[in-house]
Scaffold this motif. Structure first.
Motif: not given
Length: 736
Positions: A588-610
């Protein structure tokens, strides 16, 4: 295409179908890409990430094969990459022992190059090489440049792919030290091919050479330039240097490459490494610098003074490039063995992030545990934005509380240490811009932090109070700098006829007591941590800098090492950013909240695991954190106005207010009665009539002439506020 067969059920099944694992790199599995007959260097990256119904596989080919084409080549479809069960257990395969190609295949290459050379004079390739690298006819003949429009006949087996033949190309042979062709790379001249440079597929007999030698037309200048790719090698040769091109940054890590380079030079030759000015280029320089130094050679580092590589540098000033390159070669610093954080990361990134999170919990009390994972990912992200130009969002991290003693400053100290940032007190915009760019450090300082340098601002509420306004140049830097590419201009104090343009992009962490006194735009760009004092039984372990700073420095070094090597492929980073935003958009995120939280998904996906799932959980819990608990100043002012109106309807109108509206001169006192925040608003003084007018003007509410207490006065109509109250504060019963 192979016939469609039953899809894989586990990650190991998929890896087997793709040909087996060649090697591991952190969370990634590297396989030989079946989409382009990859037989020498594994170029297909396979990563497994949690999905809603199991595990899904993310494929990325460094030769730019489409995922659709890769899976089709082994009889699968893209749907087979989803809903896999279990975890991968496949180990590295034994390395492929391949030698040079057979004499027959080398003869095929020679015949092809002869045709390409014959077509070169007057071709688009000749024009491109002259414009791009300054290649003369004499030099083109010496290095054997050619042109292929896709129609050159190849005697014997044709090792060109369909993508290679689909576009006209400048052909660059990879000559060995004796001047014989041992491989090639060809550049697309149309700009339409996803892979600008392509080579021939390796034959069954062996592998084409990963390096090529370019010799200038005249007497070469001293030294040998080793370049990342054929374009920069041609650029160096045109400037008068012997040059070796290495097919790519990843190839440089092979121990055979250094041996092939040293096979044609004398022990007293000075080698200049000219990797690109990015993470992959730093890895290129480090790998070859280590190998060549170990072999006894003097190695120096040559970095482009302008642009990302030698070709881009030359494009800025073709006429003056050769002289500039000579000066840079003369001043090139000696390569020394890199510090641990610049060497390839060897550990488990999931375990590393878990260790950072455990350290935060050890010293910081947070009422909402999900903030620990968010702060961990934010600290990692500060290293990623410095290592990859594709990471283009830098969310601000804020820490607020109503009272001192909640741990805000300690949190900021620890985060700055983990991100290798700089803590500033009451900064000006000018000091922030210089600090972000690393201008406070000598360019040759070994410990100089990489730009953009993260900045910590403590007591940010006092910084604004001291300026008596929220409309400041400091706000401009804080707001614009969350997105890469943002710039601000400042007058040159030494020359008032010109201005200086600064990059203002960079990570920022701030802490303060009065969040409501901060600019609204800053809060919308921040992940705001609400902090509170810990009860005696909740208090964490005391943090002692002399004892614990070494622990944080060690973690910071490992985070930097992992981040540098995790984002060496810009295309992969872009893919992961898109996948991360798609993942969170489903919540349900969109616009600027999606930008901000989406930036943190990059290290999460790079690390993997849970870690991706942990961030998703944090988003569900924290997405509205701080928004309702402490509103922005504009909303608090608007709410105070509605409370004044509501009290008046109950018969408690303040002086200067009626059922129609409120006088401008009466509004400040009435607002202060409803919200004490505005009693000490600008520089510790009460809010003024003009500041009230500006607050309401933000919502389109203007001064009108009103009949109040038997006279005409300037003020604001309640009816003009109804729409803003309903839109920003929620529905209200305005039937009266």
């Amino acid at each position: 295409m192979p016939a469609r067969t039953r899809g894989p059920r586990t990650p190991d099944d998929l890896l087997t179908r793709l040909g087996g694992v060649a090697r591991r790199e952190g969370p990634d599995y590297l396989v030989f890409c079946p989409g382009h007959n990859d037989t020498t260097t594994p170029s297909l990256i396979v990563r497994f990430v949690p999905d809603t119904r199991g595990v899904k596989a993310i494929l990325h080919c460094r030769a730019h094969c489409a995922t659709r084409d890769v899976v089709r080549s082994v009889g699968l479809t893209e749907s087979d990459l989803f809903q896999l069960r279990g975890k991968p257990t496949a180990m590295d395969a034994a390395p492929r022992d391949r030698g040079p190609v057979s004499p027959e295949d080398r003869a095929t290459l020679g015949a092809y190059l002869a045709h390409a050379v014959a077509r070169y004079p007057g071709s688009p390739a000749a024009s491109y090489a002259a414009d791009r690298w300054g290649i003369t006819e004499e030099l083109a003949g010496r290095v054997g440049l050619g042109y292929d429009d896709g129609t050159i006949p190849v005697p014997g087996e044709d090792y060109r792919s369909a993508g290679y033949r689909a576009h006209p190309r400048l052909v660059v042979p990879f000559l060995d030290w004796d001047g014989r062709p041992a491989g090639l790379q060809a550049r697309d001249l149309t700009g339409e091919c996803t892979a600008r440079w392509m080579g021939w597929a390796n034959p069954e007999s062996g592998s084409w050479s990963p390096i090529g030698v370019a010799t200038p037309a005249g007497e070469p200048r001293p030294g040998l330039l080793v370049c990342e790719g054929p374009g920069d090698a041609l650029c160096a040769a045109a400037a008068g240097y012997r040059a070796v091109c290495v097919r790519g940054a990843g190839v440089a890590r092979s121990p055979e490459v250094a041996g092939q380079i040293t096979a044609g030079i004398t022990p007293d030759t000075v080698v200049y490494l000219a990797g690109d000015a990015d993470a992959a280029g730093r890895s290129f320089n480090a790998a070859l610098g280590d190998a060549l130094t170990t072999a006894g050679y003097e190695v120096r580092i040559l970095l482009p003074l302008i642009g990302d590589d030698l070709s881009a540098w030359r494009a800025t000033d073709p006429a003056g490039f050769a002289d500039a390159l000579h000066a840079a070669v003369a001043a090139a610093p000696r390569w020394t063995r890199q510090r641990a954080e610049t060497e390839p990361f060897r550990g488990d990134p999931v375990a590393l992030l878990d260790e950072v999170a455990a350290t935060l919990r050890r010293f910081i009390y947070l009422q909402q545990p999900a903030w620990v994972d968010v702060i961990t990912l934010w600290a990692v992200h500060t290293h990623l934005v410095r290592a990859s130009p594709v990471a283009n969002i830098a969310p601000r991290l804020g820490a607020v509380s109503g009272l001192p003693g909640s741990g805000k400053t300690l949190l900021m100290d620890i985060v700055c240490r983990l991100s290798r940032g700089v803590l500033l007190g009451d900064p000006t915009s000018a000091s922030m811009l210089r600090t972000m760019a690393g201008m406070d450090h000598d360019p040759n300082e070994p410990g100089r932090p990489a730009a953009p340098v993260p900045i910590g601002i403590d007591e940010i509420d006092n910084a604004y109070a001291s300026r008596a306004t929220t409309d400041s140049s400091l706000t401009t830097v804080l707001n614009m700098g969350y997105k890469r590419g943002a710039k601000v201009a400042r007058a040159d104090v030494n020359n008032q006829t010109r201005s200086i343009v600064y990059d203002c992009f960079g990570p920022i962490v701030w802490a303060g007591l009065a969040k409501a006194a901060l600019p609204e735009a800053l809060l919308t760009r921040s992940l705001v941590v609400e902090m509170a004092r810990a009860l005696p039984q909740e208090r964490p372990e005391p943090y002692r800098p002399r004892r614990h700073e070494a622990l944080l420095d060690d973690l910071a070094g490992r985070l930097q090492a992992w981040a540098t090597h995790a984002v060496s492929d810009d295309d992969e980073v872009a893919d992961l950013l898109d996948q991360g935003e798609d993942w969170l958009a489903a919540t349900g995120l969109d616009n600027r909240p999606l930008e901000l939280w989406g930036a943190l998904m990059l290290p999460a996906l790079l690390a993997g695991g849970d870690w991706p799932q942990r961030l998703e959980t944090a988003v569900d819990v924290l997405r509205d954190a701080g928004r309702e608990d402490a509103e922005t100043p504009g909303l608090r002012f608007l709410r105070a106005c509605r409370e004044i109106y509501g009290a008046g309807l109950d018969g408690r109108w303040p002086h200067g207010a009626t059922t129609k509206g409120v006088a401008r001169s009466a509004l400040p006192a009435a607002v202060i009665e409803r919200d004490p925040l505005f009693e000490r608003w600008a520089g510790g003084r009460e809010i003024s009539e003009e500041q009230c007018r500006k607050f309401l003007a933000e919502f389109g509410i203007r001064i009108k002439a009103l009949w109040i207490n038997g006279q005409t006065r300037k003020g604001f109509r309640w009816a003009d506020m109804f729409d803003a109250w309903n839109r920003y504060l929620g529905e209200h019963d305005d039937a009266e």
